[in-house]
Each structure stands twice: as C-alpha cells, then as structure tokens.
Design a protein around this motif. Structure first.
Motif, mmCIF file in Angstrom:
data_model
loop_
_atom_site.group_PDB
_atom_site.id
_atom_site.type_symbol
_atom_site.label_atom_id
_atom_site.label_comp_id
_atom_site.label_asym_id
_atom_site.label_seq_id
_atom_site.Cartn_x
_atom_site.Cartn_y
_atom_site.Cartn_z
ATOM 1 N N GLU A 299 38.770 57.737 46.665
ATOM 2 C CA GLU A 299 39.177 56.551 45.919
ATOM 3 C C GLU A 299 38.145 56.144 44.871
ATOM 4 O O GLU A 299 38.498 55.694 43.781
ATOM 5 C CB GLU A 299 39.418 55.396 46.892
ATOM 6 C CG GLU A 299 39.918 54.149 46.229
ATOM 7 C CD GLU A 299 40.258 53.043 47.224
ATOM 8 O OE1 GLU A 299 40.855 52.056 46.791
ATOM 9 O OE2 GLU A 299 39.925 53.170 48.433
ATOM 10 N N TRP A 300 36.849 56.317 45.185
ATOM 11 C CA TRP A 300 35.803 55.848 44.274
ATOM 12 C C TRP A 300 34.836 56.924 43.823
ATOM 13 O O TRP A 300 34.037 56.701 42.914
ATOM 14 C CB TRP A 300 35.012 54.715 44.928
ATOM 15 C CG TRP A 300 35.893 53.607 45.375
ATOM 16 C CD1 TRP A 300 36.141 53.215 46.665
ATOM 17 C CD2 TRP A 300 36.704 52.745 44.555
ATOM 18 N NE1 TRP A 300 37.031 52.175 46.683
ATOM 19 C CE2 TRP A 300 37.394 51.864 45.399
ATOM 20 C CE3 TRP A 300 36.909 52.644 43.178
ATOM 21 C CZ2 TRP A 300 38.266 50.890 44.926
ATOM 22 C CZ3 TRP A 300 37.771 51.666 42.702
ATOM 23 C CH2 TRP A 300 38.436 50.814 43.569
ATOM 24 N N ASN B 8 36.194 48.074 42.787
ATOM 25 C CA ASN B 8 35.647 48.377 44.109
ATOM 26 C C ASN B 8 34.941 47.123 44.636
ATOM 27 O O ASN B 8 33.715 47.015 44.643
ATOM 28 C CB ASN B 8 34.690 49.569 44.032
ATOM 29 C CG ASN B 8 34.267 50.071 45.388
ATOM 30 O OD1 ASN B 8 34.429 49.395 46.408
ATOM 31 N ND2 ASN B 8 33.688 51.259 45.407
ATOM 32 N N HIS C 103 39.115 57.653 51.646
ATOM 33 C CA HIS C 103 38.229 56.521 51.373
ATOM 34 C C HIS C 103 37.074 56.896 50.447
ATOM 35 O O HIS C 103 36.516 56.028 49.774
ATOM 36 C CB HIS C 103 37.705 55.895 52.685
ATOM 37 C CG HIS C 103 36.647 56.693 53.365
ATOM 38 N ND1 HIS C 103 36.940 57.751 54.206
ATOM 39 C CD2 HIS C 103 35.292 56.595 53.323
ATOM 40 C CE1 HIS C 103 35.804 58.264 54.654
ATOM 41 N NE2 HIS C 103 34.801 57.589 54.134
ATOM 42 N N TYR D 203 27.923 56.960 49.255
ATOM 43 C CA TYR D 203 29.157 56.700 49.987
ATOM 44 C C TYR D 203 28.931 57.002 51.456
ATOM 45 O O TYR D 203 28.056 57.783 51.818
ATOM 46 C CB TYR D 203 30.346 57.508 49.447
ATOM 47 C CG TYR D 203 30.200 59.010 49.528
ATOM 48 C CD1 TYR D 203 30.449 59.706 50.711
ATOM 49 C CD2 TYR D 203 29.828 59.745 48.410
ATOM 50 C CE1 TYR D 203 30.328 61.081 50.773
ATOM 51 C CE2 TYR D 203 29.703 61.118 48.469
ATOM 52 C CZ TYR D 203 29.956 61.778 49.656
ATOM 53 O OH TYR D 203 29.829 63.153 49.716
ATOM 54 N N ARG E 256 34.547 45.905 47.571
ATOM 55 C CA ARG E 256 33.657 46.080 48.733
ATOM 56 C C ARG E 256 32.253 46.438 48.268
ATOM 57 O O ARG E 256 31.272 45.858 48.721
ATOM 58 C CB ARG E 256 34.198 47.151 49.670
ATOM 59 C CG ARG E 256 33.269 47.415 50.852
ATOM 60 C CD ARG E 256 33.795 48.470 51.771
ATOM 61 N NE ARG E 256 34.782 47.839 52.641
ATOM 62 C CZ ARG E 256 35.326 48.418 53.691
ATOM 63 N NH1 ARG E 256 35.008 49.646 54.006
ATOM 64 N NH2 ARG E 256 36.183 47.785 54.434
ATOM 65 N N ALA E 257 32.166 47.391 47.333
ATOM 66 C CA ALA E 257 30.855 47.799 46.825
ATOM 67 C C ALA E 257 30.183 46.656 46.075
ATOM 68 O O ALA E 257 28.992 46.387 46.280
ATOM 69 C CB ALA E 257 30.989 49.021 45.922
ATOM 70 N N PRO F 137 29.174 50.377 40.041
ATOM 71 C CA PRO F 137 30.450 50.560 40.741
ATOM 72 C C PRO F 137 31.642 50.381 39.800
ATOM 73 O O PRO F 137 31.530 49.738 38.750
ATOM 74 C CB PRO F 137 30.435 49.446 41.789
ATOM 75 C CG PRO F 137 29.615 48.368 41.153
ATOM 76 C CD PRO F 137 28.526 49.108 40.397
ATOM 77 N N HIS F 138 32.770 50.947 40.201
ATOM 78 C CA HIS F 138 34.012 50.647 39.500
ATOM 79 C C HIS F 138 34.277 49.153 39.733
ATOM 80 O O HIS F 138 34.115 48.665 40.856
ATOM 81 C CB HIS F 138 35.153 51.495 40.060
ATOM 82 C CG HIS F 138 36.398 51.409 39.251
ATOM 83 N ND1 HIS F 138 37.197 50.284 39.260
ATOM 84 C CD2 HIS F 138 36.958 52.289 38.390
ATOM 85 C CE1 HIS F 138 38.215 50.477 38.448
ATOM 86 N NE2 HIS F 138 38.102 51.688 37.903
#
Length: 164
Positions: A30-31, A128, A27, A89, A130-131, A124-125
């Motif tokens: 991934e980012w 992403n 998790h 994170y 959620r972010a 953020p990417h």
C-alpha cells in the motif's frame, strides 16, 4: 519497549527472500512502491544504510537511513550537512499496531542524533495517516507542502535533536 530492545543488523543479500515476502503483503504494498528490495550494487551504496530490525531474535521490519545530499535536487537537499532521511516498514503483520514502529524508529533516531545528524527527515505519502501520526508523536513537524517527487507523492517532515 526500551531503546535497547531492538537490534538493527545490516541487511544482506541473504535477506532478499524475506524482504520479497514482506513486500508482497498488502499492508506493505500500500505504501512501499518498490519491486525489488535492493541488489548487490545498491547494497554497497554508501549513501544508504539498510537494516533488518529484530526483536528477541526475530526479524520483523526493514529500515533504511540515507544521506539527503546523496542525490541531485533531492527534496531534502536544503537541509544542513549530515542530515539523514529515513524510510521503514513493519513486514510481520502480527507486529503492527503494538507500538513497535514508534519504538524502533525512536531508537534509530536516537542513534542518528547521537552520531551528529542535525536533522532527520521523512517523506510519507500524505494519505498514510498512520505514518504521519507516528512521526508527529516522534517529534517530526510538517516542513512543506504535499508534492510529487521522483520517489512519489510526499508530505515532507523534519525532526531535530531533543532540546533544539
């Protein structure tokens, strides 16, 4: 959670084993695309403040805030002096999806704005979601188009102090 619930303690070289463990988890991988959390030289870099986030004495997340003017041609270099960028994170998977990210980021934003930061930026990417959702909830607004940078593919977002 209230703004007083989270403790931000300065990251130290002794935190490297914990950060390596967190960064090995899917998790986070991934980012967060960093092989090593930091080394001694990076830890002394005055442009970046690195934090271990704790709740009730338990470390569960990593956060950093940095001067957006500390690197030539940084994608947030156009922001006013004193602006800060943030990255973070949650390392402990048991803490995901419980509102902790939103809460500790809000607490750190409060500290940065109180210290005089005119803008806080995050990148953020774009995938992403959620972010991006958390940042939007915290008052960040999309501030440009998705683009590639030396730090990866980003969606630039900016927040200003409440009331501005």
């Amino acid at each position: 959670m209230t703004l007083a619930d989270y403790v931000f303690r300065a990251a130290a070289m002794s935190d490297l084993p914990l950060l390596r463990t967190w960064q090995s988890l899917p998790h986070v991988q991934e980012w967060w695309n960093s092989d090593e959390p930091f080394d001694e030289e990076e830890l002394r870099d005055p442009r970046v403040s690195r934090w271990i986030v704790e709740l009730n004495g338990k470390s569960f997340a990593y956060m950093q805030d940095y001067s957006v003017h500390g690197w030539e041609e940084h994608h947030f270099g156009h922001l006013p002096p004193g602006s800060r960028g943030i990255d973070q994170y949650i390392g402990d998977p048991a803490m995901i999806g419980r509102g902790h990210g939103t809460a500790f980021i809000r607490q750190r934003m409060h500290v940065l704005f109180t210290a005089g930061a005119p803008v806080i930026a995050v990148d953020p990417h774009p995938a992403n979601t959620r972010a991006v959702t958390v940042y939007t909830k915290l008052g960040f607004r999309i501030a440009g188009v998705e683009r590639e940078t030396p730090w990866g593919f980003i969606l630039p977002m900016e927040a200003r102090p409440p009331g501005e």
